[in-house]
Write an enzyme that holds these catalytic residues in place. Structure first.
Site, PDB file in Angstrom:
ATOM      1  N   ASN A 118       0.235   0.123 -14.335  1.00 24.25           N
ATOM      2  CA  ASN A 118       0.872   1.172 -13.936  1.00 24.25           C
ATOM      3  C   ASN A 118       0.581   1.810 -15.181  1.00 24.25           C
ATOM      4  OD1 ASN A 118       2.075  -1.608 -12.984  1.00 24.25           O
ATOM      5  ND2 ASN A 118       3.421  -1.385 -14.644  1.00 24.25           N
ATOM      6  N   VAL A 119       0.186   3.017 -13.527  1.00 25.08           N
ATOM      7  CA  VAL A 119       0.758   4.769 -14.315  1.00 25.08           C
ATOM      8  C   VAL A 119       1.265   5.664 -14.689  1.00 25.08           C
ATOM      9  CG1 VAL A 119      -0.770   5.177 -13.344  1.00 25.08           C
ATOM     10  CG2 VAL A 119       0.595   5.522 -11.801  1.00 25.08           C
TER      11      VAL A 119
ATOM     12  N   HIS B  47      -5.183   2.210 -15.846  1.00 20.68           N
ATOM     13  CA  HIS B  47      -5.711   3.363 -14.799  1.00 20.68           C
ATOM     14  C   HIS B  47      -5.633   4.789 -14.646  1.00 20.68           C
ATOM     15  CE1 HIS B  47      -5.613  -0.953 -12.024  1.00 20.68           C
ATOM     16  NE2 HIS B  47      -6.610  -0.567 -12.606  1.00 20.68           N
TER      17      HIS B  47
ATOM     18  N   CYS C 194     -12.963  21.885 -17.472  1.00 17.53           N
ATOM     19  CA  CYS C 194     -13.228  21.832 -18.882  1.00 17.53           C
ATOM     20  C   CYS C 194     -12.778  20.595 -19.216  1.00 17.53           C
ATOM     21  CB  CYS C 194     -12.694  23.043 -18.863  1.00 17.53           C
ATOM     22  SG  CYS C 194     -10.592  22.601 -18.911  1.00 17.53           S
TER      23      CYS C 194
ATOM     24  N   CYS D 274      -5.652  24.668 -14.255  1.00 16.96           N
ATOM     25  CA  CYS D 274      -5.498  24.812 -15.211  1.00 16.96           C
ATOM     26  C   CYS D 274      -5.142  25.985 -15.852  1.00 16.96           C
ATOM     27  CB  CYS D 274      -7.352  24.030 -15.768  1.00 16.96           C
ATOM     28  SG  CYS D 274      -7.191  24.559 -17.614  1.00 16.96           S
TER      29      CYS D 274
ATOM     30  N   CYS E  15      -9.467  27.875 -17.631  1.00 20.28           N
ATOM     31  CA  CYS E  15      -9.914  28.228 -17.022  1.00 20.28           C
ATOM     32  C   CYS E  15     -10.276  27.902 -15.801  1.00 20.28           C
ATOM     33  CB  CYS E  15     -11.089  26.643 -17.770  1.00 20.28           C
ATOM     34  SG  CYS E  15     -11.254  25.285 -16.700  1.00 20.28           S
TER      35      CYS E  15
ATOM     36  N   GLY F 119       3.894  -9.804 -13.690  1.00 22.04           N
ATOM     37  CA  GLY F 119       3.570  -8.689 -12.554  1.00 22.04           C
ATOM     38  C   GLY F 119       2.353  -8.594 -11.795  1.00 22.04           C
TER      39      GLY F 119
ATOM     40  N   ASN G  76       5.658 -14.043 -12.220  1.00 21.90           N
ATOM     41  CA  ASN G  76       5.338 -13.496 -11.104  1.00 21.90           C
ATOM     42  C   ASN G  76       6.206 -14.104 -10.252  1.00 21.90           C
ATOM     43  OD1 ASN G  76       3.994 -12.890  -8.568  1.00 21.90           O
ATOM     44  ND2 ASN G  76       2.422 -11.734  -9.635  1.00 21.90           N
TER      45      ASN G  76
HETATM   46  P1  OAD Z   1       0.141  -5.785  -6.664  1.00 22.26           P
HETATM   47  O1  OAD Z   1       1.025  -4.458  -5.889  1.00 22.26           O
HETATM   48  O2  OAD Z   1      -0.923  -5.072  -6.237  1.00 22.26           O
HETATM   49  O3  OAD Z   1       1.165  -6.925  -7.317  1.00 22.26           O
HETATM   50  C1  OAD Z   1       2.138  -6.157  -7.581  1.00 22.26           C
HETATM   51  C2  OAD Z   1       2.937  -8.111  -8.176  1.00 22.26           C
HETATM   52  O4  OAD Z   1       3.961  -8.272  -8.023  1.00 22.26           O
HETATM   53  C3  OAD Z   1       2.837  -9.088  -6.702  1.00 22.26           C
HETATM   54  O5  OAD Z   1       1.984 -10.203  -7.375  1.00 22.26           O
HETATM   55  C4  OAD Z   1       4.244  -9.535  -6.546  1.00 22.26           C
HETATM   56  O6  OAD Z   1       4.393 -10.710  -6.702  1.00 22.26           O
HETATM   57  C5  OAD Z   1       4.435  -9.173  -8.118  1.00 22.26           C
HETATM   58  N1  OAD Z   1       6.508  -8.592  -8.191  1.00 22.26           N
HETATM   59  C6  OAD Z   1       6.747  -8.259  -7.596  1.00 22.26           C
HETATM   60  N2  OAD Z   1       8.324  -7.761  -7.752  1.00 22.26           N
HETATM   61  C7  OAD Z   1       8.067  -8.761  -9.399  1.00 22.26           C
HETATM   62  C8  OAD Z   1       9.326  -8.815 -10.141  1.00 22.26           C
HETATM   63  N3  OAD Z   1       9.733  -7.887 -10.148  1.00 22.26           N
HETATM   64  N4  OAD Z   1       8.660  -9.879 -11.242  1.00 22.26           N
HETATM   65  C9  OAD Z   1       7.351 -10.142 -11.518  1.00 22.26           C
HETATM   66  N5  OAD Z   1       6.428 -10.211 -10.119  1.00 22.26           N
HETATM   67  C10 OAD Z   1       6.607  -8.862  -9.412  1.00 22.26           C
HETATM   68  O7  OAD Z   1      -0.041  -4.013  -8.280  1.00 22.26           O
HETATM   69  P2  OAD Z   1      -0.733  -4.511  -9.195  1.00 22.26           P
HETATM   70  O8  OAD Z   1      -1.204  -6.228  -9.172  1.00 22.26           O
HETATM   71  O9  OAD Z   1      -0.014  -3.775 -10.337  1.00 22.26           O
HETATM   72  O10 OAD Z   1      -4.444   0.616  -8.914  1.00 22.26           O
HETATM   73  O11 OAD Z   1      -1.284  -3.784  -8.427  1.00 22.26           O
HETATM   74  C11 OAD Z   1      -3.074  -3.123  -9.315  1.00 22.26           C
HETATM   75  C12 OAD Z   1      -3.677  -1.790  -8.825  1.00 22.26           C
HETATM   76  O12 OAD Z   1      -3.838  -2.061  -7.021  1.00 22.26           O
HETATM   77  C13 OAD Z   1      -2.533  -0.835  -9.159  1.00 22.26           C
HETATM   78  O13 OAD Z   1      -2.807  -0.264 -10.304  1.00 22.26           O
HETATM   79  C14 OAD Z   1      -3.282   0.080  -8.504  1.00 22.26           C
HETATM   80  C15 OAD Z   1      -3.431  -0.611  -7.398  1.00 22.26           C
HETATM   81  O14 OAD Z   1      -4.547  -0.132  -5.480  1.00 22.26           O
HETATM   82  C16 OAD Z   1      -4.886   1.859  -8.542  1.00 22.26           C
HETATM   83  O15 OAD Z   1      -4.429   2.584  -8.033  1.00 22.26           O
HETATM   84  C17 OAD Z   1      -6.161   2.184  -8.880  1.00 22.26           C
END
Ligand code: OAD
Length: 241
Positions: free
Chosen positions: A101-102, A118, A129, A146, A149, A186, A212
């Protein structure tokens, strides 16, 4: 059969060292949309148009507009019981978080041992720079430049056409080798390299628990799957240990 929450509680108490992988689902209960699934951001937006360096170079303002829109939503979001639960456990025993998460909510909840795999949406990186600044606010004009620079600033996040440094992956692998409990919270487990960490933990014979609301691709390899919202799960744990 034991109640899955009791197993999670027991494993946390017994463990000397815990590593936690978090994804967008951890911030869902803070009001931040996930990327995939029914209400996922990638249903409305195309990652290849917004989350890669090539698009940024072609049209920095459009990419920035999208990040400013996300920042507007995130700026008022607060950490939830999962973020706070993890920082409370970290205050009592060795725990590291590797977050995809960002949004910066783990940091806001007080977690110290944190790798933001990420990047962080509140940080800017100067393409010229390489100066990195953190500021939890919105930009008045985009794209921003920036102050040192006058180079173009970009969000300090990792995009799809970018590679996470090998040294970061190695350091996470070492943490996993050294832990006795690996929690996967999650995340859809669809994006490398994060999706690889759970399998690595299993190869190293670590106890792996996934929380999840859904079933994930590697689910069957883990020791326990708790199909619930992470915030609800962490709100029900006992932290007096
Ligand atoms: P996803 O959106 O792919 O997946 C979110 C997951 O959280 C799913 O499996 C849902 O079932 C689950 N979920 C949703 N709400 C929940 C809750 N309250 N409790 C438990 N589980 C829950 O997100 P990420 O796996 O984080 O990358 O995605 C990975 C990366 O894909 C992100 O960091 C981003 C994205 O493209 C970049 O931007 C580089």
């Amino acid at each position: 059969m034991s109640n899955p929450l009791d197993v999670l509680q027991e494993k946390i108490i017994q463990s000397q060292s815990i590593v936690v992988l978090t994804g967008a689902g951890v911030s869902q209960e803070s009001g931040i949309r996930t990327f995939r699934g029914e209400d996922g951001l990638w249903n409305d937006y195309r990652p290849e148009e917004l989350a890669n360096y090539e698009s940024f170079v072609k049209d920095p303002a459009t990419v920035w507009e999208w990040y400013e829109w996300r920042k507007k939503i995130i700026i008022d979001s607060k950490p939830n019981d999962c973020h706070y639960g993890l920082s409370t456990i970290e205050s009592k025993k060795k725990l590291s978080i590797v977050s995809q998460n960002v949004d910066g909510l783990h940091d806001e909840a007080g977690s110290k041992n944190l790798i933001e795999l990420h990047g962080n949406i509140w940080e800017t990186l100067c393409v010229q720079c390489k100066d990195i600044r953190k500021n939890k606010s919105l930009h008045e004009t985009i794209p921003p430049y920036c102050s040192l620079c006058n180079g173009l600033l970009r969000p300090n996040v990792v995009w799809f056409d970018e590679i996470i440094p090998m040294s970061t992956i190695e350091s996470i692998s070492e943490k996993i080798n050294d832990c006795d409990l690996f929690l996967i919270l999650g995340t859809s487990g669809l994006v490398q390299p994060a999706s690889w960490f759970g399998m690595h933990a299993k190869q190293k014979d670590k106890y792996v628990i996934e929380v999840n609301i859904d079933i994930t691709p590697n689910n069957q390899f883990y020791d326990l799957h708790i199909q619930s919202k992470v915030g609800e799960v962490f709100s029900r744990l006992n932290y007096d240990f």
